[in-house]
Design a protein around this motif. Sequence first.
Motif, PDB file in Angstrom:
ATOM      1  N   LYS A 100      38.417  45.410  44.139  1.00 46.58           N
ATOM      2  CA  LYS A 100      37.540  44.415  44.756  1.00 46.58           C
ATOM      3  C   LYS A 100      36.588  43.771  43.747  1.00 46.58           C
ATOM      4  O   LYS A 100      35.353  43.861  43.888  1.00 46.58           O
ATOM      5  N   ARG A 102      34.702  40.640  41.701  1.00 48.88           N
ATOM      6  CA  ARG A 102      34.059  39.421  42.183  1.00 48.88           C
ATOM      7  C   ARG A 102      35.082  38.291  42.233  1.00 48.88           C
ATOM      8  O   ARG A 102      35.951  38.189  41.371  1.00 48.88           O
ATOM      9  N   PHE A 103      35.018  37.459  43.264  1.00 48.32           N
ATOM     10  CA  PHE A 103      35.947  36.347  43.493  1.00 48.32           C
ATOM     11  C   PHE A 103      37.377  36.850  43.744  1.00 48.32           C
ATOM     12  O   PHE A 103      38.344  36.169  43.402  1.00 48.32           O
TER      13      PHE A 103
END
Length: 306
Positions: A100, A102-103
């Motif tokens: 998971k 970022r983005f």
Amino acid sequence: MAQRLKTRRQRYGHLWFVAPGLAFFLAVMIFPLVFAFGISTTNWSGLGNDLQFIGLANYAEILSYGPYYRAAFHNALIFLAIFLFQHTVGLYIAVLLNEKPRFMEFYRTVLFLPVILSLVATGFVWTLMLSPNIGLINPALQNMGLGFLASQWLSHPTSALGAVIVVTAWNSLGWAIIIYLAGLQGIPDELKQAAAMDGANTRQIFWRVTFPQLSPSFTALSVLTFIGTFRTFDVVYVLTGPLGAPNFGTDVLGTLIYRTAFGASSFSSAEIRFAFGVAMALFTMLIMAIACWGLLKVLRAREIET
């Protein structure tokens, strides 16, 4: 009599609900297959009404038809390359996305985008990129000091099939990422935590806990890859044409069947053998069905063991 009719309605009444789907399946699948098999037992060229029944002669000819084995060999090479690529690079990217970052949604969308693009459009885009005159690949290699790697990618015998494999891998990578990512997200965190508490390091947790739990994803992706690569046609047709240029170096079963049944730009009408092309298509479908059954049987047994 009334009781008997009521019993029959209760026992067979549900068949009325499946009848429309069954009728559709018979109309668009079974009937065309039977009709195609009937054509494959003739010597019809696809033009006119001059045809004769020749039995299984077309199928017997396939067994000794050199171009068929050459095309099947190219399909096998593409399958092996894509198989290794998806189960290594695709799995690695899925593991990264499973953390998971970022983005993550943006990355997942961008990586899956090639899958939803038209294969014809994909072929045209890569044809332009690989062009030695106006393409982007050769200038990029020169700017990086790798100009010695520049090549006539789609016309050189040693690089044409490799270019087809690269385009196919780029187009299908999204499937591997999504399938493996779904499998990773379905693994309970408790299993990893328990392994960590027992002293397992990150690598041991992946190979002893995570990877065995991905067996269903491995099976699904392997079968889909096999079917997809042996159905390859669009990308090869756009990149190198129906003749599998250069010198049939990229010829696959799809282009061979198309060329045999409908001809190519350099073929005369006398060389078109529609019935023989249909026989090759049906023979290929039978071989693929048997291979998929065997592949599923082996991989399902592996799932049970793990």
